[in-house]
Design a protein around this motif. Structure first.
Motif, PDB file in Angstrom:
ATOM      1  N   GLU A   1       0.846  -1.193   0.000  1.00  0.00           N
ATOM      2  CA  GLU A   1       0.000   0.000   0.000  1.00  0.00           C
ATOM      3  C   GLU A   1       0.883   1.245   0.000  1.00  0.00           C
ATOM      4  OE1 GLU A   1      -2.775  -0.285   3.201  1.00  0.00           O
ATOM      5  OE2 GLU A   1      -3.272  -2.369   2.743  1.00  0.00           O
ATOM      6  N   ILE A   2       1.446   1.538  -1.158  1.00  0.00           N
ATOM      7  CA  ILE A   2       2.373   2.650  -1.293  1.00  0.00           C
ATOM      8  C   ILE A   2       1.708   3.760  -2.091  1.00  0.00           C
ATOM      9  CG2 ILE A   2       4.593   3.374  -2.247  1.00  0.00           C
ATOM     10  CD1 ILE A   2       5.591   0.532  -1.837  1.00  0.00           C
ATOM     11  N   SER A   3       1.501   4.890  -1.456  1.00  0.00           N
ATOM     12  CA  SER A   3       0.892   6.023  -2.148  1.00  0.00           C
ATOM     13  C   SER A   3       1.891   6.640  -3.126  1.00  0.00           C
ATOM     14  CB  SER A   3       0.431   7.076  -1.137  1.00  0.00           C
ATOM     15  OG  SER A   3       1.548   7.595  -0.418  1.00  0.00           O
ATOM     16  N   GLU A   4       1.368   7.398  -4.065  1.00  0.00           N
ATOM     17  CA  GLU A   4       2.202   8.000  -5.094  1.00  0.00           C
ATOM     18  C   GLU A   4       3.239   8.954  -4.514  1.00  0.00           C
ATOM     19  OE1 GLU A   4       2.392   7.415  -8.250  1.00  0.00           O
ATOM     20  OE2 GLU A   4       0.687   6.063  -8.514  1.00  0.00           O
ATOM     21  N   ASP A   5       2.894   9.587  -3.386  1.00  0.00           N
ATOM     22  CA  ASP A   5       3.798  10.588  -2.818  1.00  0.00           C
ATOM     23  C   ASP A   5       4.560  10.070  -1.592  1.00  0.00           C
ATOM     24  OD1 ASP A   5       1.678  10.421  -1.103  1.00  0.00           O
ATOM     25  OD2 ASP A   5       1.507  12.584  -0.771  1.00  0.00           O
ATOM     26  N   LEU A   6       4.518   8.741  -1.357  1.00  0.00           N
ATOM     27  CA  LEU A   6       5.217   8.204  -0.186  1.00  0.00           C
ATOM     28  C   LEU A   6       6.718   8.436  -0.274  1.00  0.00           C
ATOM     29  CD1 LEU A   6       5.366   6.466   2.420  1.00  0.00           C
ATOM     30  CD2 LEU A   6       5.644   4.482   0.919  1.00  0.00           C
ATOM     31  N   LEU A   7       7.290   8.117  -1.422  1.00  0.00           N
ATOM     32  CA  LEU A   7       8.745   8.152  -1.570  1.00  0.00           C
ATOM     33  C   LEU A   7       9.225   9.565  -1.873  1.00  0.00           C
ATOM     34  CD1 LEU A   7      11.328   6.399  -1.694  1.00  0.00           C
ATOM     35  CD2 LEU A   7      10.944   6.187  -4.153  1.00  0.00           C
ATOM     36  N   ARG A   8      10.183  10.024  -1.084  1.00  0.00           N
ATOM     37  CA  ARG A   8      10.820  11.311  -1.332  1.00  0.00           C
ATOM     38  C   ARG A   8      12.329  11.112  -1.350  1.00  0.00           C
ATOM     39  NH1 ARG A   8       7.597  16.116   1.980  1.00  0.00           N
ATOM     40  NH2 ARG A   8       5.619  15.914   0.850  1.00  0.00           N
ATOM     41  N   VAL A   9      12.901  11.256  -2.527  1.00  0.00           N
ATOM     42  CA  VAL A   9      14.340  11.053  -2.702  1.00  0.00           C
ATOM     43  C   VAL A   9      15.008  12.397  -2.937  1.00  0.00           C
ATOM     44  CG1 VAL A   9      16.137   9.924  -4.055  1.00  0.00           C
ATOM     45  CG2 VAL A   9      13.942   8.770  -3.684  1.00  0.00           C
ATOM     46  N   THR A  10      16.029  12.685  -2.139  1.00  0.00           N
ATOM     47  CA  THR A  10      16.823  13.892  -2.310  1.00  0.00           C
ATOM     48  C   THR A  10      18.243  13.490  -2.686  1.00  0.00           C
ATOM     49  OG1 THR A  10      15.518  15.098  -0.663  1.00  0.00           O
ATOM     50  CG2 THR A  10      17.687  15.989  -1.216  1.00  0.00           C
ATOM     51  N   LEU A  11      18.747  14.057  -3.776  1.00  0.00           N
ATOM     52  CA  LEU A  11      20.100  13.768  -4.259  1.00  0.00           C
ATOM     53  C   LEU A  11      20.965  14.998  -4.023  1.00  0.00           C
ATOM     54  CD1 LEU A  11      21.915  11.730  -5.789  1.00  0.00           C
ATOM     55  CD2 LEU A  11      21.099  12.735  -7.929  1.00  0.00           C
ATOM     56  N   VAL A  12      22.006  14.834  -3.225  1.00  0.00           N
ATOM     57  CA  VAL A  12      22.855  15.953  -2.807  1.00  0.00           C
ATOM     58  C   VAL A  12      24.198  15.877  -3.519  1.00  0.00           C
ATOM     59  CG1 VAL A  12      23.992  17.053  -0.844  1.00  0.00           C
ATOM     60  CG2 VAL A  12      21.727  16.035  -0.570  1.00  0.00           C
ATOM     61  N   GLU A  13      24.651  16.996  -4.062  1.00  0.00           N
ATOM     62  CA  GLU A  13      25.927  17.044  -4.782  1.00  0.00           C
ATOM     63  C   GLU A  13      26.638  18.362  -4.464  1.00  0.00           C
ATOM     64  OE1 GLU A  13      29.180  16.712  -6.580  1.00  0.00           O
ATOM     65  OE2 GLU A  13      27.833  14.977  -6.735  1.00  0.00           O
ATOM     66  N   ALA A  14      27.909  18.270  -4.109  1.00  0.00           N
ATOM     67  CA  ALA A  14      28.690  19.466  -3.775  1.00  0.00           C
ATOM     68  C   ALA A  14      29.048  20.281  -5.012  1.00  0.00           C
ATOM     69  CB  ALA A  14      29.955  19.070  -3.017  1.00  0.00           C
ATOM     70  N   ALA A  15      29.156  19.618  -6.169  1.00  0.00           N
ATOM     71  CA  ALA A  15      29.507  20.322  -7.406  1.00  0.00           C
ATOM     72  C   ALA A  15      28.299  21.070  -7.952  1.00  0.00           C
ATOM     73  CB  ALA A  15      30.042  19.331  -8.438  1.00  0.00           C
ATOM     74  N   ASP A  16      28.484  21.685  -9.121  1.00  0.00           N
ATOM     75  CA  ASP A  16      27.423  22.529  -9.675  1.00  0.00           C
ATOM     76  C   ASP A  16      26.448  21.776 -10.563  1.00  0.00           C
ATOM     77  OD1 ASP A  16      29.140  22.001 -11.746  1.00  0.00           O
ATOM     78  OD2 ASP A  16      29.332  24.075 -12.419  1.00  0.00           O
ATOM     79  N   ARG A  17      26.592  20.465 -10.700  1.00  0.00           N
ATOM     80  CA  ARG A  17      25.701  19.701 -11.572  1.00  0.00           C
ATOM     81  C   ARG A  17      25.761  18.230 -11.215  1.00  0.00           C
ATOM     82  NH1 ARG A  17      28.978  17.452 -15.795  1.00  0.00           N
ATOM     83  NH2 ARG A  17      31.074  18.331 -15.819  1.00  0.00           N
ATOM     84  N   VAL A  18      24.785  17.464 -11.703  1.00  0.00           N
ATOM     85  CA  VAL A  18      24.860  16.018 -11.540  1.00  0.00           C
ATOM     86  C   VAL A  18      25.939  15.480 -12.487  1.00  0.00           C
ATOM     87  CG1 VAL A  18      22.439  15.851 -10.893  1.00  0.00           C
ATOM     88  CG2 VAL A  18      23.089  15.546 -13.287  1.00  0.00           C
ATOM     89  N   LEU A  19      26.439  14.295 -12.193  1.00  0.00           N
ATOM     90  CA  LEU A  19      27.504  13.665 -12.983  1.00  0.00           C
ATOM     91  C   LEU A  19      28.683  14.613 -13.206  1.00  0.00           C
ATOM     92  CD1 LEU A  19      25.262  11.924 -15.681  1.00  0.00           C
ATOM     93  CD2 LEU A  19      26.196  10.909 -13.590  1.00  0.00           C
ATOM     94  N   PRO A  20      29.284  15.125 -12.143  1.00  0.00           N
ATOM     95  CA  PRO A  20      30.355  16.114 -12.296  1.00  0.00           C
ATOM     96  C   PRO A  20      31.597  15.611 -13.026  1.00  0.00           C
ATOM     97  CG  PRO A  20      30.182  15.369 -10.016  1.00  0.00           C
ATOM     98  CD  PRO A  20      28.982  14.849 -10.726  1.00  0.00           C
ATOM     99  N   ARG A  21      31.805  14.286 -13.069  1.00  0.00           N
ATOM    100  CA  ARG A  21      32.973  13.752 -13.770  1.00  0.00           C
ATOM    101  C   ARG A  21      32.723  13.526 -15.262  1.00  0.00           C
ATOM    102  NH1 ARG A  21      37.236  12.039 -10.824  1.00  0.00           N
ATOM    103  NH2 ARG A  21      36.983  11.894  -8.558  1.00  0.00           N
ATOM    104  N   VAL A  22      31.477  13.652 -15.683  1.00  0.00           N
ATOM    105  CA  VAL A  22      31.146  13.485 -17.101  1.00  0.00           C
ATOM    106  C   VAL A  22      31.328  14.822 -17.811  1.00  0.00           C
ATOM    107  CG1 VAL A  22      29.323  12.920 -18.747  1.00  0.00           C
ATOM    108  CG2 VAL A  22      29.544  11.617 -16.625  1.00  0.00           C
ATOM    109  N   GLU A  23      32.118  14.805 -18.890  1.00  0.00           N
ATOM    110  CA  GLU A  23      32.474  16.053 -19.557  1.00  0.00           C
ATOM    111  C   GLU A  23      31.399  16.557 -20.508  1.00  0.00           C
ATOM    112  OE1 GLU A  23      36.209  15.467 -21.450  1.00  0.00           O
ATOM    113  OE2 GLU A  23      37.304  15.113 -19.572  1.00  0.00           O
ATOM    114  N   LYS A  24      30.435  15.727 -20.849  1.00  0.00           N
ATOM    115  CA  LYS A  24      29.429  16.116 -21.828  1.00  0.00           C
ATOM    116  C   LYS A  24      28.212  16.730 -21.135  1.00  0.00           C
ATOM    117  CE  LYS A  24      32.017  14.417 -25.012  1.00  0.00           C
ATOM    118  NZ  LYS A  24      32.740  15.322 -25.920  1.00  0.00           N
ATOM    119  N   PRO A  25      28.003  18.049 -21.260  1.00  0.00           N
ATOM    120  CA  PRO A  25      26.849  18.699 -20.614  1.00  0.00           C
ATOM    121  C   PRO A  25      25.518  18.105 -21.046  1.00  0.00           C
ATOM    122  CG  PRO A  25      28.425  20.335 -21.402  1.00  0.00           C
ATOM    123  CD  PRO A  25      28.857  19.017 -21.963  1.00  0.00           C
TER     124      PRO A  25
END
Length: 429
Positions: A197-221
């Motif tokens: 019995e999992i409601s649509e809004d049950l899950l809340r995932v927060t992704l934290v990154e110190a750099a200015d973007r996700v995948l900071p080691r990937v060179e392709k914007p």
């Protein structure tokens, strides 16, 4: 007979030991020994799927002892404890069972050539509370423990409606972090179909990154932007330019004063070498990586090689090899060639490793796959959707073929595909 010892049964270690076992071990030209603390191998890029139950370890684990008997090498289970360079021996720590009873005593293994490929561990950067309160994805055992915790938490929140949300915070928006965030949403969707019995809004995932973007080691914007957009569609809250200063049982404190309440915290921010590498008498850097020459030999001992995340290999431009799976595999196979050259001629000129970016692929579970191929060739080729997913899965298939050979590898892939069709989408036990 020449003794070649490989410590570390990850992707690179498995490919080099398989190659040398078939070429030298089977023909009696050398004794090849693999050492690993575990008794089985699972491809590390799949650990986030193992942690959510999307991957069944029973179908994808490779038993070291069985594989050794079939491919011309021998396997020793244990943890590298010390290195005796004078007597050309490695020392393995004793093994104890869960009751503290000694299963195997301390052992010594002779080597003529030693290859260290023990990978890396997640870097906690000395932040208070990280080790005590966060989960990591460095080992198969950690992934399986996390899977049990995730399923129990989902069950708890699904049956107790006083809990409005299941708050998950993932630190580190590299490939592991973003793929884990997507897998959590896949798990929630699938469990809902299994009667949770999992409601649509049950899950809340927060992704934290110190750099200015996700995948900071990937060179392709383009890749970074596509991944960020897909995470936003899933409802993942992405916090860039955010640094964690403390972790408590209740959540995480950021440098700008915000507190992130969390029921489950996963740390995947950065890597460093195992601390024990600094005790082996080899030169290491501040990240506990073994310093090696471009040919992957240790400067102080030409009989010792190191590769992958545990090694710092200099490049022509003054940089060092990046901590990526493709780097480890390429270095490992080159070391195998160099050892064979040295066996034929101790004064042979050895190959030197120059990193070439073959591309990046990020698989956001069933939702999307995006990447770039052959990045070193004029920027590479951008791929996404089904094409990217096909290329992504082909990397694992190539690994299986390398370990099992074309015939058995293709047969196992077909069998695995059939089992995936028949078994539940998530492993719940």
């Amino acid at each position: 007979m020449t003794n070649i010892v490989i410590v570390g049964g990850g992707a690179g270690g498995m490919e080099i030991v398989t190659k040398l076992g078939r070429k030298l071990g089977r023909k009696g030209k050398a004794q090849i020994t693999l050492v690993d603390q575990s008794d089985h191998h699972i491809w590390k890029p799949l650990l986030h799927e193992l942690a959510t139950g999307s991957l069944d370890e029973g179908l994808n684990a490779l038993d070291y002892r069985v594989h050794a008997s079939q491919n011309g090498y021998r396997f020793e289970q244990g943890t590298l404890h010390a290195l005796d360079q004078v007597n050309h021996q490695i020392v393995l720590a004793p093994i104890y069972d869960n009751k503290g009873i000694e299963v195997l005593p301390e052992r010594r293994i002779d080597y003529d050539y030693l290859v260290l490929g023990v990978g890396a561990i997640t870097n906690d950067f000395g932040i208070p509370g990280v080790k005590e309160h966060c989960d990591f994805l460095d080992l198969t055992e950690q992934a399986m423990g996390l899977r049990k915790k995730i399923l129990n938490r989902f069950l708890r929140y699904a049956k107790n409606h006083d809990h409005k949300h299941f708050e998950i915070t993932i630190v580190g928006a590299g490939a592991t972090g973003v793929e884990m965030a997507a897998e959590m949403h896949h798990a929630a969707d699938t469990l809902r179909g299994y009667g949770y019995e999992i409601s649509e809004d049950l899950l809340r995932v927060t992704l934290v990154e110190a750099a200015d973007r996700v995948l900071p080691r990937v060179e392709k914007p383009r890749i970074c932007n596509a991944v960020a957009e897909e995470l936003e569609k899933l409802g993942v809250v992405v916090k860039t330019h955010t640094r964690i200063t403390e972790v408590t049982e209740r959540g995480m404190q950021t440098a700008d004063g915000e507190f992130l309440p969390s029921d489950l915290m996963i740390w995947s921010a950065g890597v460093m070498g195992h601390p024990f590498l600094t005790t082996l008498g080899l030169e290491t850097n501040r990240a506990n990586q073994i310093l090696v020459k471009p040919n992957c030999q240790v400067p102080s001992n030409d009989r010792i090689f190191a590769f992958g995340d545990c090694a710092a290999c200099p490049q022509p431009d003054g940089s060092f090899t990046p901590p990526r799976g493709q780097t480890a595999r390429q270095m490992a196979l080159m070391i195998g060639d160099n050892i064979q050259r040295l066996m034929d001629n101790p004064n042979a000129e050895l190959k030197e490793y120059v990193y070439k970016d073959l591309g990046s692929l990020v698989n956001l579970s069933k939702f999307h796959t995006v990447g770039n191929l052959m990045s070193f060739m004029g920027g590479g080729i951008a791929v996404e959707g089904k094409v990217a997913r096909l290329v992504y899965t082909s990397l694992y298939r190539r690994h299986m073929i390398a370990l099992h050979g074309p015939v058995k590898g293709l047969f196992l892939m077909g069998l695995n595909g059939l089992q995936r069709l028949m078994r539940p989408e998530l492993k719940l036990h």
